[in-house]
Structure formats: structure tokens, C-alpha cells
Design a protein around this motif. Structure first.
Motif, PDB file in Angstrom:
ATOM      1  N   GLU A  29       0.829  -1.209   0.000  1.00 41.95           N
ATOM      2  CA  GLU A  29       0.000   0.000   0.000  1.00 41.95           C
ATOM      3  C   GLU A  29       0.866   1.263   0.000  1.00 41.95           C
ATOM      4  OE1 GLU A  29      -3.987  -1.319   2.442  1.00 41.95           O
ATOM      5  OE2 GLU A  29      -2.100  -1.146   3.562  1.00 41.95           O
ATOM      6  N   ILE A  30       1.893   1.270   0.842  1.00 33.99           N
ATOM      7  CA  ILE A  30       2.762   2.441   0.929  1.00 33.99           C
ATOM      8  C   ILE A  30       3.523   2.644  -0.385  1.00 33.99           C
ATOM      9  CG2 ILE A  30       4.723   3.482   2.133  1.00 33.99           C
ATOM     10  CD1 ILE A  30       3.780   1.870   4.640  1.00 33.99           C
ATOM     11  N   ALA A  31       4.021   1.552  -0.967  1.00 36.47           N
ATOM     12  CA  ALA A  31       4.745   1.641  -2.239  1.00 36.47           C
ATOM     13  C   ALA A  31       3.841   2.185  -3.344  1.00 36.47           C
ATOM     14  CB  ALA A  31       5.314   0.281  -2.623  1.00 36.47           C
ATOM     15  N   HIS A  32       2.583   1.760  -3.372  1.00 36.80           N
ATOM     16  CA  HIS A  32       1.648   2.271  -4.377  1.00 36.80           C
ATOM     17  C   HIS A  32       1.346   3.749  -4.160  1.00 36.80           C
ATOM     18  CE1 HIS A  32       0.426  -0.902  -7.183  1.00 36.80           C
ATOM     19  NE2 HIS A  32       0.850  -1.706  -6.224  1.00 36.80           N
ATOM     20  N   GLU A  33       1.248   4.186  -2.906  1.00 36.12           N
ATOM     21  CA  GLU A  33       1.059   5.611  -2.632  1.00 36.12           C
ATOM     22  C   GLU A  33       2.252   6.411  -3.144  1.00 36.12           C
ATOM     23  OE1 GLU A  33       0.241   6.245   1.527  1.00 36.12           O
ATOM     24  OE2 GLU A  33      -1.492   4.909   1.478  1.00 36.12           O
ATOM     25  N   LEU A  34       3.453   5.890  -2.893  1.00 37.52           N
ATOM     26  CA  LEU A  34       4.660   6.558  -3.371  1.00 37.52           C
ATOM     27  C   LEU A  34       4.681   6.613  -4.894  1.00 37.52           C
ATOM     28  CD1 LEU A  34       7.447   7.821  -2.929  1.00 37.52           C
ATOM     29  CD2 LEU A  34       8.377   5.503  -2.753  1.00 37.52           C
ATOM     30  N   TYR A  35       4.375   5.493  -5.529  1.00 37.35           N
ATOM     31  CA  TYR A  35       4.379   5.432  -6.993  1.00 37.35           C
ATOM     32  C   TYR A  35       3.389   6.435  -7.593  1.00 37.35           C
ATOM     33  CZ  TYR A  35       4.447   3.497 -11.707  1.00 37.35           C
ATOM     34  OH  TYR A  35       4.567   3.334 -13.069  1.00 37.35           O
ATOM     35  N   SER A  36       2.241   6.602  -6.950  1.00 31.56           N
ATOM     36  CA  SER A  36       1.237   7.535  -7.479  1.00 31.56           C
ATOM     37  C   SER A  36       1.725   8.980  -7.442  1.00 31.56           C
ATOM     38  CB  SER A  36      -0.077   7.399  -6.705  1.00 31.56           C
ATOM     39  OG  SER A  36       0.055   7.945  -5.413  1.00 31.56           O
ATOM     40  N   LEU A  37       2.714   9.275  -6.585  1.00 30.59           N
ATOM     41  CA  LEU A  37       3.267  10.628  -6.486  1.00 30.59           C
ATOM     42  C   LEU A  37       4.491  10.848  -7.363  1.00 30.59           C
ATOM     43  CD1 LEU A  37       3.047  11.082  -2.612  1.00 30.59           C
ATOM     44  CD2 LEU A  37       1.514  12.038  -4.347  1.00 30.59           C
ATOM     45  N   CYS A  38       4.980   9.794  -7.992  1.00 24.19           N
ATOM     46  CA  CYS A  38       6.217   9.889  -8.777  1.00 24.19           C
ATOM     47  C   CYS A  38       6.008  10.699 -10.051  1.00 24.19           C
ATOM     48  CB  CYS A  38       6.723   8.500  -9.153  1.00 24.19           C
ATOM     49  SG  CYS A  38       7.282   7.544  -7.761  1.00 24.19           S
ATOM     50  N   ILE A  39       6.917  11.629 -10.291  1.00 23.33           N
ATOM     51  CA  ILE A  39       6.847  12.394 -11.533  1.00 23.33           C
ATOM     52  C   ILE A  39       7.581  11.665 -12.658  1.00 23.33           C
ATOM     53  CG2 ILE A  39       6.583  14.637 -10.425  1.00 23.33           C
ATOM     54  CD1 ILE A  39       9.559  15.115 -10.822  1.00 23.33           C
ATOM     55  N   ASN A  40       8.330  10.630 -12.309  1.00 25.67           N
ATOM     56  CA  ASN A  40       9.098   9.893 -13.315  1.00 25.67           C
ATOM     57  C   ASN A  40       8.629   8.440 -13.426  1.00 25.67           C
ATOM     58  OD1 ASN A  40      10.131   9.490 -10.693  1.00 25.67           O
ATOM     59  ND2 ASN A  40      12.128   8.886 -11.465  1.00 25.67           N
ATOM     60  N   GLN A  41       7.307   8.230 -13.462  1.00 27.46           N
ATOM     61  CA  GLN A  41       6.752   6.878 -13.542  1.00 27.46           C
ATOM     62  C   GLN A  41       7.185   6.130 -14.795  1.00 27.46           C
ATOM     63  OE1 GLN A  41       2.497   7.113 -13.107  1.00 27.46           O
ATOM     64  NE2 GLN A  41       2.618   7.481 -10.905  1.00 27.46           N
ATOM     65  N   ASP A  42       7.504   6.863 -15.851  1.00 22.95           N
ATOM     66  CA  ASP A  42       7.942   6.209 -17.084  1.00 22.95           C
ATOM     67  C   ASP A  42       9.351   5.631 -16.964  1.00 22.95           C
ATOM     68  OD1 ASP A  42       8.784   8.892 -16.866  1.00 22.95           O
ATOM     69  OD2 ASP A  42       9.214   8.999 -19.016  1.00 22.95           O
ATOM     70  N   GLU A  43      10.087   6.018 -15.916  1.00 25.77           N
ATOM     71  CA  GLU A  43      11.462   5.549 -15.726  1.00 25.77           C
ATOM     72  C   GLU A  43      11.582   4.426 -14.702  1.00 25.77           C
ATOM     73  OE1 GLU A  43      13.771   8.940 -14.642  1.00 25.77           O
ATOM     74  OE2 GLU A  43      13.002  10.144 -16.300  1.00 25.77           O
ATOM     75  N   ILE A  44      10.525   4.183 -13.936  1.00 25.83           N
ATOM     76  CA  ILE A  44      10.573   3.176 -12.882  1.00 25.83           C
ATOM     77  C   ILE A  44       9.316   2.317 -12.926  1.00 25.83           C
ATOM     78  CG2 ILE A  44      12.015   4.529 -11.302  1.00 25.83           C
ATOM     79  CD1 ILE A  44       9.478   5.401  -9.882  1.00 25.83           C
ATOM     80  N   SER A  45       9.367   1.195 -12.243  1.00 30.38           N
ATOM     81  CA  SER A  45       8.196   0.326 -12.181  1.00 30.38           C
ATOM     82  C   SER A  45       7.752   0.178 -10.733  1.00 30.38           C
ATOM     83  CB  SER A  45       8.517  -1.060 -12.758  1.00 30.38           C
ATOM     84  OG  SER A  45       9.403  -1.756 -11.894  1.00 30.38           O
ATOM     85  N   ILE A  46       6.512  -0.176 -10.542  1.00 30.32           N
ATOM     86  CA  ILE A  46       6.002  -0.394  -9.194  1.00 30.32           C
ATOM     87  C   ILE A  46       6.758  -1.540  -8.525  1.00 30.32           C
ATOM     88  CG2 ILE A  46       4.113  -1.887  -9.974  1.00 30.32           C
ATOM     89  CD1 ILE A  46       4.145   0.501  -6.904  1.00 30.32           C
TER      90      ILE A  46
END
Length: 120
Positions: free
Chosen positions: A79-96
Motif C-alpha cells: 500500500e505504501i509503495a503504491h502511494e509513493l508510486y502515485s506521487l512519482c513524476i518519473n513513472q515512465d522511468e521506474i516500475s512499481i
């Protein structure tokens, strides 16, 4: 409104002179719940400095590790990792999956230093 975070790595700087806590007979995965221990914290720009109640341990958390720590309120690592991922401005560079793996490593380091507990 929550600020967006540029996640490149999770950094937990440990005071290497402090003894490590051990995890016995415990499997830690993305469905493990975490909670914060009561420690003294001090903000330093985006970083957070955590001191144990007896001031024997000091841990410096970067912005990403700080987010993980501040969201340890009985949620799962997933849950915490998904919250962090939702705030990432560089989602295209990293994966969940990378975020989850890095979060597990960061939480293990935080556990070793007494900042958090795992709820099993």
C-alpha cells in the motif's frame, strides 16, 4: 495537496557503530504491515534525521525514505509503495515492482535501527 516526488533511489544512511536488530523466523514481503516506533525526529530540508529515545542511534532518511517512514501507520508495504508510486513524476522511468523491492530494503534497514516494527 501532496508534492510530487522524483524517485531515483531510496537512501537510508545508518550510523554504522550501532548494533543491528535481527529478524528471526519472519518473512518480510509486500504484504507485511509496518508501523513507526516513537523516536525523536528533526527535519533537514527534504531529509529527516531520526534519533532514538536514548540518542544512541542516528538515521538520515532521504526524501523517498522519509515518505516511506512517515506513512508507516499499519499499512502494508504494498500500500505504501503504491502511494509513493502515485506521487512519482518519473513513472515512465521506474516500475512499481522496483518501488516495492526498494521499499522492502529500506524498511529492513529502518527496522534494524529501531525506527519501525513489522506487524506479523
Amino acid at each position: 495537496m501532496t508534492n510530487k516526488i522524483n524517485v531515483s533511489s531510496v537512501s537510508v544512511t545508518l550510523n554504522e557503530n550501532i548494533g543491528k536488530r535481527k529478524i528471526k523466523n519472519m518473512e518480510i514481503n509486500e504484504f507485511t504491515k509496518v508501523k513507526r516506533n516513537m523516536v525523536n525526529v528533526q527535519e533537514q530540508n527534504e531529509k529527516l534525521i531520526a534519533l532514538s529515545s536514548d540518542d544512541q542511534k542516528m538515521v538520515v532518511l532521504n526524501e523517498t525514505a522519509r515518505f516511506l517512514y512517515e506513512n508507516c501507520d499499519g499499512k502494508t508495504i504494498f500500500e505504501i509503495a503504491h502511494e509513493l508510486y502515485s506521487l512519482c513524476i518519473n513513472q515512465d522511468e521506474i516500475s512499481i515492482e522496483n518501488i516495492i523491492d526498494d521499499a522492502i530494503v529500506a524498511f529492513l534497514k529502518m527496522f534494524e535501527q529501531g525506527l519501525i516494527e513489522f506487524i506479523i
